[in-house]
Write an enzyme that holds these catalytic residues in place. Structure first.
Site, PDB file in Angstrom:
ATOM      1  CB  SER A 104      -0.964  -0.027   1.192  1.00 38.71           C
ATOM      2  OG  SER A 104      -1.867   1.044   1.152  1.00 38.71           O
ATOM      3  CG  HIS A 207      -5.796   0.016  -1.312  1.00 39.30           C
ATOM      4  ND1 HIS A 207      -4.960   0.667  -2.190  1.00 39.30           N
ATOM      5  CD2 HIS A 207      -5.142  -0.026  -0.129  1.00 39.30           C
ATOM      6  CE1 HIS A 207      -3.839   0.991  -1.565  1.00 39.30           C
ATOM      7  NE2 HIS A 207      -3.934   0.593  -0.308  1.00 39.30           N
TER       8      HIS A 207
END
Length: 325
Positions: A104, A207
């Protein structure tokens, strides 16, 4: 073959940067980066409480800064610039990892280690990313929960039924579900068979489509940068692909904001390239834990404090050049 990885949001804990300030140049480096991002990284990394560093706009630059700081001491024995333009972080000598990746937000730190962006550019970009994602998260009350265990297909169907997104597929039996707080509460009450559900200390459904408003801001910020092609293989969260173009790395960093993280596919890429060792930059622990379960027999070092640097350097030295043989 050794891969160097950078952790994602949720890895931070109160005071985790305190021991690093004993190293020469560390406090000055953090002060300089604090000026770049307009955020007191020293205070947030040493004095702030858990709630303060949970804030997305704080956590993201703090995590990238900590990963880059530990990378400087691992790869170059600490800060080396003389107050002018800082040098690239990417290692140019023989002691270097065979590949880099980040989970991430850790992808931005990995991009700097690979030489795609300077540390300062990566920090400017992550500051814009954190602010934009915090703003997007404020629109609707959302969050994330780890789902541990259970049959993968049944877990996927269960999340879809509840309207949740598998935002992180981490491998080793771990999926991170993201959605509204109501959807996550329903998941806690109605867990997939043989699975545990653990709420995560993050402030949004990262996300997922909830982050779509942040993509435009990220794209605008990325458009101001001039990336270089990576000098180390950079493995993408999107699909585990090794990306050789700096422009494509930057494009993927933008789209990653609202798309799922496929760490399981990154792990598959590590294994296909012969990885048998992994070092996780500060604050290490999460990705090394996943590696021990998904990469059986892998040697790992989680860099949490400067005391871990010796073991990390030894492992790095043992593997340097192995990926070229």
């Amino acid at each position: 073959m050794l891969v160097l990885v950078a952790p994602g949001q949720g890895s931070q804990t109160p005071g985790f940067l305190t021991p690093w300030l004993d190293l020469p140049g560390a406090a000055d480096r953090l002060r300089g980066w604090s000026e770049v991002v307009g955020l007191d990284l020293l205070r947030f990394g040493t004095e702030a409480d858990a709630e303060e560093i949970r804030d997305t706009a704080v956590a993201q630059p703090l995590l990238v800064a900590s990963a880059l700081l530990s990378a400087e001491y691992l790869l170059a024995d600490g800060p080396t610039d003389t107050g002018t333009a800082p040098p690239p972080l990417a290692p140019s000598g023989p002691i270097r990892p065979d590949a880099v990746a980040g989970h991430s937000v850790g992808e931005l730190a990995a991009a700097a280690v690979a030489g795609v962006l300077s540390p300062e550019a990566a920090l400017l970009l992550v500051r814009r990313r954190g602010l934009a994602m915090a703003e997007a998260a404020a629109v609707t009350a959302t969050g994330m929960s780890a789902v541990l265990g259970g049959d993968p297909d049944l877990v996927a169907a269960h999340l879809e039924r509840l309207g949740l997104t598998a935002a992180n597929t981490n491998g080793a039996g771990q999926v991170v579900a993201a959605g509204t707080l109501e959807q996550l509460a329903a998941l806690s009450e109605d867990r997939p068979e043989r699975a545990r559900v653990i709420p995560l200390k993050v402030a949004g459904a990262f996300h997922t489509a909830h982050m779509a408003p942040a993509v435009e801001a990220m794209a605008a910020a990325a458009g101001e940068l001039q990336p270089s092609d990576p000098v180390l293989p950079w493995v993408s969260n999107a699909d585990g692909t090794v990306v050789g173009s700096g422009k494509e790395v930057l494009d993927r960093l933008v789209s990653q904001v609202s798309n799922p993280v496929r760490w399981d596919l990154c792990t598959e890429t590590f294994l296909s390239r012969g990885a048998d060792a992994l070092i996780e930059l500060c604050p290490g622990g999460t990705l090394t834990g996943l590696a021990k379960r998904a990469m059986k027999g892998v040697r790992t070092v989680a860099v949490k404090t400067p005391a871990d640097l010796t073991a990390a350097r030894e492992l790095l030295a043992e593997h340097s050049g192995a990926g070229d043989r």
